[in-house]
Design an enzyme around this catalytic site. Structure first.
Site, PDB file in Angstrom:
ATOM      1  N   LEU A 179       0.817  -1.217   0.000  1.00  0.00           N
ATOM      2  CA  LEU A 179       0.000   0.000   0.000  1.00  0.00           C
ATOM      3  C   LEU A 179       0.848   1.262   0.000  1.00  0.00           C
ATOM      4  O   LEU A 179       0.431   2.298  -0.500  1.00  0.00           O
ATOM      5  CB  LEU A 179      -0.922   0.026   1.235  1.00  0.00           C
ATOM      6  N   PHE A 187       9.731   4.468   7.917  1.00  0.00           N
ATOM      7  CA  PHE A 187      10.060   3.473   8.932  1.00  0.00           C
ATOM      8  C   PHE A 187       9.663   2.061   8.536  1.00  0.00           C
ATOM      9  O   PHE A 187      10.040   1.117   9.203  1.00  0.00           O
ATOM     10  CB  PHE A 187       9.393   3.835  10.264  1.00  0.00           C
ATOM     11  N   GLY A 188       8.903   1.908   7.469  1.00  0.00           N
ATOM     12  CA  GLY A 188       8.510   0.571   7.083  1.00  0.00           C
ATOM     13  C   GLY A 188       7.579   0.555   5.894  1.00  0.00           C
ATOM     14  O   GLY A 188       7.099   1.591   5.443  1.00  0.00           O
ATOM     15  N   ASP A 237       4.400  14.869  12.443  1.00  0.00           N
ATOM     16  CA  ASP A 237       4.547  14.658  10.997  1.00  0.00           C
ATOM     17  C   ASP A 237       3.196  14.822  10.316  1.00  0.00           C
ATOM     18  O   ASP A 237       2.750  13.955   9.554  1.00  0.00           O
ATOM     19  CB  ASP A 237       5.140  13.276  10.716  1.00  0.00           C
TER      20      ASP A 237
END
Length: 703
Positions: free
Chosen positions: A378, A383-384, A498
């Site tokens: 997606l 971070f991932g 953020d």
């Protein structure tokens, strides 16, 4: 039936005994070099040394000293603050200590480093030149004028100094002819974003100071491959005590110049004197590997059997996931049943929890995501990677697979789980669960939101297909729901840190779900007014300039970022776009300039009715004024998120318009934010918004 005796404890004792026998032969460097250099949030290994990590555990040019929880590295007679590191890519971000708090250092030195140890060419950055003790006459070439000047006092004598991008000095003969009249100059690398800001004709000494504090990137290249090979052979990286420039691999059985497997004996190292001892150690290691592998295989087999037996629907679910029925990143709903409120499978899987949230096994999430199939990806964040998945109980989920699994990431992972489990708001993405902190990978499981992000609809892959339904009323409702989510977070003493349109998800009804909050974005406690960071975090274009300059994080940092989101909703433009004119690359700067110069009509997306609908025009004008207040450089001049919610609700309900119809008529007819065309607004205390809400909404100074 008599219960079967589990041999695992006895095998564990055997393994520990064998391991103790082997490690009893360890040399002192092997033990000590396992300790890292610790300073503040930093935890660094080879080639760095310092503190409790002795010099022979690192390279002689990589000594770190800890100054107020910030590591400093000395290169070529200069000290550099280490702002960030990435051991996986051997990169670090550094800033010169002598230019951290002043532009006028006592001693002037160029920024140099040993090219055999460092590489700075693989990064998008360039040099800025600082010229000192220059002729006081102004620069003769435009646009290089007084905007690039800053004063310096040396020996009680103040003289003019200038800064300019080095590439422009070389390419502009007139400027070069002037600058050669300066007594001294130095060059300092800055990142490309800072360099672009310094190119602006409005660039100031404050921008220069911010650019120097933002730092630049270096990649260390010292024995990287040798160290990787050493670690893979279970050794510790270090340097030769008799020749510090030479690499050595410290092993449990001695010191070697290559690896613990390829045992070329290092000078000053130790060689095993007895072949039987070596063979005994090898045999013990093999025994440990075999026994440990057997135990691991048995446990994995039991886990798979437990998953298989937990729900008879697994075979059917996996068939759905692997059949290719789901072929696109957003078209997942056609073959997915709704989540049952009462499910046997759900009860079977809720076996343990962290802070009240479900703990999933890694194998369970492998099945849910078709082994983390690329077709189910997606998004890919800082971070991932996030994958679409479907749990055995029927729930659609977004599975975030974190990049690293080290001590610091585990700590951040646990913090995020703890934070998210105590949040409950309709406009925040819900956390369904996570893997164990001891899992082979750290994974977070969120509810799946199917309609993309606000960025997708404004200027991304869904912009063309959604333009007809992404009306002003939809955008205003997105602004309100996002503001309510942030206000809720602030009430819980949480700063998002953020806020951006890529982190605002939309469901099928275009309702907001704010996402990506908590991970590595730790925030002040309720009794702490500010948070001091070693380096500002966030996304370029959204970062609060006061936070960027002063490294103090407050809830007003989110307010600034939300102001950028408001301008995106009004303009459909990206927060940062290098294809725009250099003065308009940053949307926040462009918006402030347009608003102050009464040119809001040049900024607004023409498709949302600004020029054809008087009511829409009034509301957009008021929202633009609110954005102007949110984007103030001084945080104390910005409203709180609670005030923002009240103002947006008032605009939506047309309450503000009804209170001051005469003023609004002026705004609509003239298309401007102020009555006085000769007055440049310098603060949020101007124009319609301040007049309309002054009696009903408290000012930010009262908060």
């Amino acid at each position: 039936m008599k219960p079967r005796l589990d041999p695992s404890p006895f095998l564990f004792v055997l393994i520990v005994s064998l391991a103790t026998t082997i490690t009893g032969q360890s040399t002192r460097p092997y033990d000590v070099c396992g300790e890292n250099v610790k300073c503040g949030d930093f935890d660094l290994e080879y080639p760095f040394w310092g503190g409790d990590r002795p010099s022979y555990c690192g390279h002689p040019d990589f000594q770190l000293t800890c100054q107020s929880d910030v590591p400093e590295l000395r290169l070529e007679s200069l000290n550099y603050r280490v702002l960030d590191t990435d051991t996986s890519s051997q990169t670090m971000k550094v800033a010169r200590s002598d230019l951290w708090s002043t532009l006028c250092p006592t001693n002037l030195h160029n920024t140099t480093y040993n090219s055999t140890l460092f590489n700075g060419d693989n990064f998008n950055q360039e040099n800025v030149s600082l010229y000192y003790r220059c002729n006081t006459s102004p620069l003769v070439a435009q646009p290089f004028g007084n905007n690039y000047k800053f004063p310096c006092t040396v020996d009680n004598t103040t003289s003019d100094s200038y800064f300019i991008r080095t590439s422009l000095v070389v390419s502009t003969t007139t400027v070069l002819n002037f600058l050669v009249q300066c007594e001294n100059h130095i060059e300092v690398p800055v990142n490309q974003t800072s360099a672009n800001i310094l190119l602006s004709t409005t660039a100031s000494s404050d921008d220069l100071q911010s650019a120097l504090r933002a730092g630049f990137n270096l990649q260390w290249t010292v024995f990287n491959d040798d160290c990787d090979d050493c670690i893979r052979s279970n050794g510790r990286c270090g340097s030769n005590s008799t020749s510090p420039e030479s690499f050595v691999c410290y092993c449990a059985s001695g010191n070697f110049s290559q690896t613990c497997d390829n045992r070329s004996v290092d000078e000053g190292g130790s060689k095993n004197s007895s072949l039987p001892i070596i063979l005994g150690i090898v045999g013990a290691v093999v025994a440990i590997v075999v026994i440990g592998g057997g135990i691991l295989c048995c446990r994995q087999r039991r886990k798979r059997r437990a998953i298989k037996e937990a729900s008879p629907a697994q075979t059917e679910t996996k068939a759905i996931l692997t059949s290719g029925t789901v072929s696109s990143k957003y078209n997942f709903t056609s073959s997915i049943p709704s989540y049952p409120n009462s499910s046997k499978a759900s009860k079977e899987y809720t076996k343990s929890s962290y802070f009240g949230t479900q703990v999933f096994t890694y194998e369970e999430l492998e099945v849910a995501t078709d082994n983390f199939n690329d077709s189910r990806e997606l998004g890919d964040g800082g971070f991932g990677t996030v994958y679409y998945g479907k749990l055995l109980d029927g729930r659609e989920v977004a599975v975030k697979r974190l990049y690293e699994n080290n001590f610091k990431r585990v700590e951040q992972f646990m913090n995020e789980v703890e934070i998210l489990t105590r949040l409950d708001h309709e406009n925040l993405v819900k956390l369904y669960g996570c893997t164990s902190k001891r899992s082979k990978e750290l994974i977070l499981v969120y509810e799946y939101i199917p309609n993309g992000t606000v960025a997708d609809h404004l200027h991304g892959k869904l912009a063309n297909s959604s333009s007809s339904i992404f009306s002003w009323s939809v955008r205003l409702n997105i602004a309100i729901e996002t503001a309510e989510a942030l206000a809720y977070l602030h009430e819980k003493d949480i700063i998002h840190r953020d806020v951006k349109t890529n982190n605002i998800l939309l469901d099928k009804s275009f309702r907001v779900k704010v996402a990506d909050f908590g991970l590595s974005r730790l925030f002040p406690k309720a009794n702490d007014a500010t948070h001091v960071s070693t380096a500002p975090q966030g996304t370029p274009g959204y970062v609060d300039p006061e936070y960027y300059q002063c490294y103090h994080l407050t809830d007003k940092s989110d307010v600034y970022s939300f102001g950028v989101v408001l301008m995106e909703l009004i303009s459909s433009l990206q927060a940062v776009d290098t294809n725009r004119h250099k003065l308009d690359i940053n949307l926040a700067n462009m918006a402030m300039t347009k608003i102050q110069n009464h040119m809001l009509d040049e900024l607004v997306d023409k498709s949302i009715g600004f020029e054809t609908n008087g009511v829409v025009r009034r509301m957009i004008t008021l929202v633009a004024e609110l954005a102007f207040r949110c984007l103030q450089q001084n945080k104390d001049m910005r409203p709180t998120m609670k005030e923002v919610v009240e103002i947006l609700r008032g605009i939506q309900n047309d309450e503000l318009n009804a209170q001051k119809a005469e003023v609004l008529d002026i705004v609509v007819d003239d298309g401007e934010l102020t009555k006085d065309h000769n007055t440049e607004p310098a603060s949020p205390d101007f124009g319609v918004t301040n007049k309309l809400v002054g009696s009903s909404v408290p000012s930010s100074s009262d908060s």
